[in-house]
Write a protein that holds these residues in place. Structure first.
Motif, PDB file in Angstrom:
ATOM      1  N   LYS A   1      55.391 -21.358  50.380  1.00  0.00           N
ATOM      2  CA  LYS A   1      55.886 -20.272  51.220  1.00  0.00           C
ATOM      3  C   LYS A   1      55.479 -18.913  50.651  1.00  0.00           C
ATOM      4  N   PRO A   2      54.612 -18.180  51.366  1.00  0.00           N
ATOM      5  CA  PRO A   2      54.195 -16.865  50.879  1.00  0.00           C
ATOM      6  C   PRO A   2      55.133 -15.757  51.335  1.00  0.00           C
ATOM      7  N   ARG A   3      55.228 -14.725  50.529  1.00  0.00           N
ATOM      8  CA  ARG A   3      55.954 -13.515  50.921  1.00  0.00           C
ATOM      9  C   ARG A   3      55.288 -12.323  50.262  1.00  0.00           C
ATOM     10  N   ALA A   4      55.231 -11.223  50.994  1.00  0.00           N
ATOM     11  CA  ALA A   4      54.672 -10.001  50.437  1.00  0.00           C
ATOM     12  C   ALA A   4      55.634  -9.418  49.409  1.00  0.00           C
ATOM     13  N   VAL A   5      55.084  -8.803  48.395  1.00  0.00           N
ATOM     14  CA  VAL A   5      55.875  -8.154  47.347  1.00  0.00           C
ATOM     15  C   VAL A   5      55.609  -6.656  47.424  1.00  0.00           C
ATOM     16  N   GLU A   6      56.645  -5.885  47.628  1.00  0.00           N
ATOM     17  CA  GLU A   6      56.525  -4.435  47.709  1.00  0.00           C
ATOM     18  C   GLU A   6      57.228  -3.793  46.519  1.00  0.00           C
ATOM     19  N   ALA A   7      56.581  -2.806  45.946  1.00  0.00           N
ATOM     20  CA  ALA A   7      57.148  -2.136  44.774  1.00  0.00           C
ATOM     21  C   ALA A   7      58.400  -1.363  45.160  1.00  0.00           C
ATOM     22  N   PRO A   8      59.506  -1.548  44.446  1.00  0.00           N
ATOM     23  CA  PRO A   8      60.729  -0.778  44.732  1.00  0.00           C
ATOM     24  C   PRO A   8      60.559   0.673  44.322  1.00  0.00           C
ATOM     25  N   GLU A   9      61.428   1.529  44.838  1.00  0.00           N
ATOM     26  CA  GLU A   9      61.361   2.948  44.507  1.00  0.00           C
ATOM     27  C   GLU A   9      61.765   3.214  43.061  1.00  0.00           C
ATOM     28  N   ASP A  10      62.666   2.398  42.526  1.00  0.00           N
ATOM     29  CA  ASP A  10      63.097   2.558  41.134  1.00  0.00           C
ATOM     30  C   ASP A  10      61.909   2.254  40.212  1.00  0.00           C
ATOM     31  N   PRO A  11      61.444   3.226  39.420  1.00  0.00           N
ATOM     32  CA  PRO A  11      60.267   3.003  38.571  1.00  0.00           C
ATOM     33  C   PRO A  11      60.466   1.898  37.539  1.00  0.00           C
ATOM     34  N   ASP A  12      61.696   1.715  37.059  1.00  0.00           N
ATOM     35  CA  ASP A  12      61.943   0.654  36.083  1.00  0.00           C
ATOM     36  C   ASP A  12      61.774  -0.719  36.720  1.00  0.00           C
ATOM     37  N   LEU A  13      62.258  -0.873  37.955  1.00  0.00           N
ATOM     38  CA  LEU A  13      62.088  -2.136  38.661  1.00  0.00           C
ATOM     39  C   LEU A  13      60.631  -2.340  39.067  1.00  0.00           C
ATOM     40  N   ALA A  14      59.968  -1.259  39.463  1.00  0.00           N
ATOM     41  CA  ALA A  14      58.561  -1.358  39.850  1.00  0.00           C
ATOM     42  C   ALA A  14      57.700  -1.830  38.686  1.00  0.00           C
ATOM     43  N   GLU A  15      58.091  -1.449  37.476  1.00  0.00           N
ATOM     44  CA  GLU A  15      57.314  -1.844  36.300  1.00  0.00           C
ATOM     45  C   GLU A  15      57.336  -3.357  36.098  1.00  0.00           C
ATOM     46  N   LEU A  16      58.379  -4.033  36.577  1.00  0.00           N
ATOM     47  CA  LEU A  16      58.462  -5.484  36.446  1.00  0.00           C
ATOM     48  C   LEU A  16      57.403  -6.190  37.277  1.00  0.00           C
ATOM     49  N   LEU A  17      56.837  -5.483  38.242  1.00  0.00           N
ATOM     50  CA  LEU A  17      55.808  -6.064  39.108  1.00  0.00           C
ATOM     51  C   LEU A  17      54.409  -5.731  38.617  1.00  0.00           C
ATOM     52  N   ARG A  18      54.305  -5.185  37.419  1.00  0.00           N
ATOM     53  CA  ARG A  18      53.007  -4.859  36.853  1.00  0.00           C
ATOM     54  C   ARG A  18      52.767  -5.683  35.594  1.00  0.00           C
ATOM     55  N   GLN A  19      51.516  -6.047  35.385  1.00  0.00           N
ATOM     56  CA  GLN A  19      51.106  -6.717  34.149  1.00  0.00           C
ATOM     57  C   GLN A  19      49.746  -6.155  33.777  1.00  0.00           C
TER      58      GLN A  19
END
Length: 214
Positions: free
Chosen positions: A73-91
């Motif tokens: 099951k695919p789902r799009a991932v969108e970066a949240p506005e909170d920069p700390d949470l957005a960082e969790l989606l980066r590697q």
């Protein structure tokens, strides 16, 4: 085929040998044995595509498209506005844009799609791996994604990480290709190595069915 094992500090030197574009054609990865070129019959059994992800109108619009196996099951991932949470989606240089869940198909893990602005597959996959959880035992190879006239050269990495939660080692792998706007990385992890192995047919399906034009 035995793949050469390297440690992280020399990954940059190895990956620097991959030239995925250029008038002179691709050059082989230094110190690595080229992997087999995929053919329509090389997709592992049990991984027939039931849908494609990536095209406009699919669950995850992407710079590439590829087939997904039954139950995933695919789902799009969108970066949240909170920069700390957005960082969790980066590697490293990569940002997660799509997550394809294997749980409905009976496995614990994901195929995750990451994008890198600019760059090339070699530098992108280097930065991605080095930013992961204590990677080691890195094996690098040159392979292709897609089949036939639409196939493209890809950089692929197989490696081991130490899970910070369980303190156990597990296998992971990823491949990277050039795509409109930069580079796309498709990564397969898993709860443990056994789950990773069980999900390999879906990973190979993604690699062999990939198209750079969604």
């Amino acid at each position: 085929m035995t793949l050469p094992t390297r440690t992280v500090p020399v990954l940059a030197a190895l990956l620097a040998g991959v030239l995925l574009t250029g008038c002179g054609g691709p050059e082989p990865i230094a110190g690595a044995t080229p992997g087999p070129r995929p053919t329509p019959s090389s997709t592992p059994s049990g991984a027939s595509a039931v849908a494609r992800v990536g095209a406009d109108g699919s669950a995850c619009p992407l710079p590439v498209s590829f087939g997904i196996a039954a139950g995933w099951k695919p789902r799009a991932v969108e970066a949240p506005e909170d920069p700390d949470l957005a960082e969790l989606l980066r590697q490293g240089p990569a940002e997660m844009v799509c997550e394809i869940d294997a749980k409905p198909a009976g496995n614990i893990g994901f195929l995750r799609v990451w994008t890198v602005r600019g760059g090339n597959p070699a530098s992108a996959i280097e930065g991605f791996v080095k930013a992961g959880e204590q990677p080691y035992g890195i094996a690098l190879r040159e392979t292709t994604a897609g089949t036939g006239a639409g196939s493209v050269l890809a950089a692929e990495v197989l490696y081991t990480v130490l899970d910070e939660l369980t303190q156990e080692s597990k296998k992971e792998r990823a491949f990277a290709v050039t795509a409109p706007g930069g580079t796309v990385i498709v990564h397969l992890g898993g709860f443990d190595t056994a789950e990773h192995q069980a999900m390999l047919p879906a990973y190979e399906l993604a690699r062999t069915s990939l198209r750079t034009a969604p």
